[in-house]
Scaffold this motif. Structure first.
Motif, PDB file in Angstrom:
ATOM      1  N   HIS A  82       0.868  -1.185   0.020  1.00  0.00           N
ATOM      2  CA  HIS A  82       0.298   0.032   0.010  1.00  0.00           C
ATOM      3  C   HIS A  82       0.753   1.217  -0.188  1.00  0.00           C
ATOM      4  O   HIS A  82       0.402   2.329  -0.532  1.00  0.00           O
ATOM      5  N   LYS A 130      -4.090  -4.488   7.053  1.00  0.00           N
ATOM      6  CA  LYS A 130      -5.477  -4.266   6.773  1.00  0.00           C
ATOM      7  C   LYS A 130      -6.091  -4.707   5.490  1.00  0.00           C
ATOM      8  O   LYS A 130      -7.231  -5.142   5.191  1.00  0.00           O
ATOM      9  N   GLY A 131      -5.263  -4.901   4.529  1.00  0.00           N
ATOM     10  CA  GLY A 131      -5.540  -5.306   3.142  1.00  0.00           C
ATOM     11  C   GLY A 131      -6.663  -4.712   2.379  1.00  0.00           C
ATOM     12  O   GLY A 131      -7.132  -5.336   1.486  1.00  0.00           O
ATOM     13  N   ARG A 132      -6.848  -3.427   2.639  1.00  0.00           N
ATOM     14  CA  ARG A 132      -7.833  -2.941   1.988  1.00  0.00           C
ATOM     15  C   ARG A 132      -7.410  -2.640   0.467  1.00  0.00           C
ATOM     16  O   ARG A 132      -6.410  -2.783  -0.019  1.00  0.00           O
ATOM     17  N   PRO A 133      -8.623  -2.148  -0.531  1.00  0.00           N
ATOM     18  CA  PRO A 133      -7.972  -2.050  -1.853  1.00  0.00           C
ATOM     19  C   PRO A 133      -7.057  -0.859  -1.859  1.00  0.00           C
ATOM     20  O   PRO A 133      -7.411   0.037  -1.068  1.00  0.00           O
ATOM     21  N   TYR A 173       0.697  -2.453  10.103  1.00  0.00           N
ATOM     22  CA  TYR A 173      -0.723  -2.387  10.471  1.00  0.00           C
ATOM     23  C   TYR A 173      -1.352  -1.975   8.936  1.00  0.00           C
ATOM     24  O   TYR A 173      -2.557  -2.746   8.340  1.00  0.00           O
ATOM     25  N   GLU A 174      -0.838  -0.975   8.293  1.00  0.00           N
ATOM     26  CA  GLU A 174      -1.440  -0.638   7.036  1.00  0.00           C
ATOM     27  C   GLU A 174      -1.632  -1.829   5.879  1.00  0.00           C
ATOM     28  O   GLU A 174      -2.585  -1.938   5.230  1.00  0.00           O
ATOM     29  N   GLU A 175      -0.450  -2.650   5.844  1.00  0.00           N
ATOM     30  CA  GLU A 175      -0.551  -3.581   4.979  1.00  0.00           C
ATOM     31  C   GLU A 175      -1.269  -4.825   5.308  1.00  0.00           C
ATOM     32  O   GLU A 175      -2.151  -5.444   4.567  1.00  0.00           O
ATOM     33  N   TYR A 197      -7.327   1.547  -4.123  1.00  0.00           N
ATOM     34  CA  TYR A 197      -7.885   2.766  -4.462  1.00  0.00           C
ATOM     35  C   TYR A 197      -9.403   2.236  -4.868  1.00  0.00           C
ATOM     36  O   TYR A 197      -9.665   1.027  -5.108  1.00  0.00           O
ATOM     37  N   VAL A 198     -10.282   3.056  -4.704  1.00  0.00           N
ATOM     38  CA  VAL A 198     -11.734   2.995  -5.175  1.00  0.00           C
ATOM     39  C   VAL A 198     -12.128   3.716  -6.312  1.00  0.00           C
ATOM     40  O   VAL A 198     -12.011   4.933  -6.768  1.00  0.00           O
TER      41      VAL A 198
END
Ligand code: UDP
Ligand code: MG
Length: 321
Positions: free
Chosen positions: A175, A294-297, A290-292, A299-300
């Motif tokens: 990310h 979370k594994g969110r996409p 932590y950021e990684e 971008y949207v």
């Protein structure tokens, strides 16, 4: 059929630049006589940028537009461009004409001669403050020290990359994106191309000091684990000094001398500073973990335009029915 070139252009509140940028890019690309597509990523702009991009897509077959649902940042916008690009070579270029499009044919030439990444290296930077110039210079040198020699100096994101390299970078899941570092990490045949960086065509920079520091931190924290070890070395030195002081105090005590020990006060302040700094370094890396995790996409995307269109053929050729 996929185009030969994909041009990736991140745009955030660039209403003052887009028309000129598109005109110059188009002139250069048409001059090259091969198929191309231009991908504009609207990174949650709040001015007329979205509308202007939609208009471009409506009247120009080479234009693709990716609208983000919100502002995600330059590096993420470029990453989206890499995801959507279908060309054999992908060019990353800013929307404000600081990177002159006229350099692209030279990059393409090197690519055809075998280079897989041709990155623009800044000979000069026009219209940037002395402060930015100096901090950039020292930062790139520090990064080279910390992360090893893989990082080319004075290099931004302006570059041409072969499909093979783009596919590697695209599939790096992190990310905290520091694309120039990720390209360097990938390896392949890389070549520098010297160019003069122009000043912004219009509008203002979207990289205030705070964002600059964040990007700089991405560079260090993602590509070097050395800072994690600094506290260890500092701690060892402190232990050593403490040992010496202990022996010295013991001897003084044995001899029955009196001492006024201001060194203690100094040491307390110093060691507190060191402990806090060490914790800070740990925290900086932990925050990234932590950021990684979370594994969110990354971008949207709210809407895309132009991807159903075929890229135009080079001038003088005809598409078969
Ligand atoms: N940009 C973006 N999202 C942002 C900030 C910037 O897509 O949140 C784009 C911007 O439109 C431009 C490029 O990234 O095309 C570089 O930004 P800018 O020129 O403001 O930075 P500078 O060249 O001053 O470092
Ligand atoms: Mg700029």
């Amino acid at each position: 059929m996929n185009p030969v070139y994909s041009i990736v252009v991140p745009c955030y509140n660039e209403e003052a630049c887009i028309a000129e940028t598109h005109a110059r890019l188009t002139r250069v690309m048409q001059g090259m006589g091969e198929s191309y597509e231009i991908l504009y990523i609207n990174d949650g702009s709040r001015d007329k940028t979205p509308q202007m991009l939609n208009d471009l897509a409506a009247k120009d077959d080479t234009v693709r537009v990716i609208h983000f649902a919100r502002n995600a940042g330059h590096q993420i916008a470029v990453s989206a461009g890499l995801d959507y690009a279908s060309g054999q070579a992908v060019v990353i270029i800013d929307a404000d004409l600081q990177d002159p499009p006229e350099v692209i044919p030279q990059m393409a030439e090197r690519w055809k001669a075998g280079a897989q990444v041709v990155y623009g290296q800044r000979k000069t930077r026009e219209g940037e403050s002395k402060f930015k110039e100096l901090t950039a210079k020292w930062y790139y040198r520090l990064l080279q020290k910390l992360a090893g020699d893989v990082f080319p100096r004075d290099t931004g994101d302006f570059r041409l990359a072969d499909r093979a390299v783009v596919d590697v970078v695209k599939n790096m899941p992190e990310h905290a994106r520091y694309l120039r570092g990720m390209f360097a990490w990938a390896g392949f045949e890389q070549e520098a191309l010297l160019y003069d960086r122009d000043k912004r065509f219009a509008g203002e920079t979207h990289y205030p000091l705070k964002k600059m520091i964040k990007l700089a931190a991405h560079g260090v924290l993602s590509f070097s684990e050395k800072p994690l070890l600094w506290p260890l070395w500092a701690g060892l030195i402190f232990l050593l000094v403490a040992g010496v002081i202990l022996v010295k105090t013991f001897i003084i005590h044995l001899l029955g001398w009196q001492t006024a020990f201001t060194v203690t006060q100094l040491l307390i302040v110093l060691s507190t500073g060191l402990i806090l700094t060490s914790l800070g370094i740990l925290g900086a890396y932990l925050a990234r973990v932590y950021e990684e995790v979370k594994g969110r996409p990354l971008y949207v995307v709210s809407r895309t335009l132009g991807f159903d269109k075929k890229p135009p053929l080079p001038p003088g050729t005809r598409r078969k029915a």
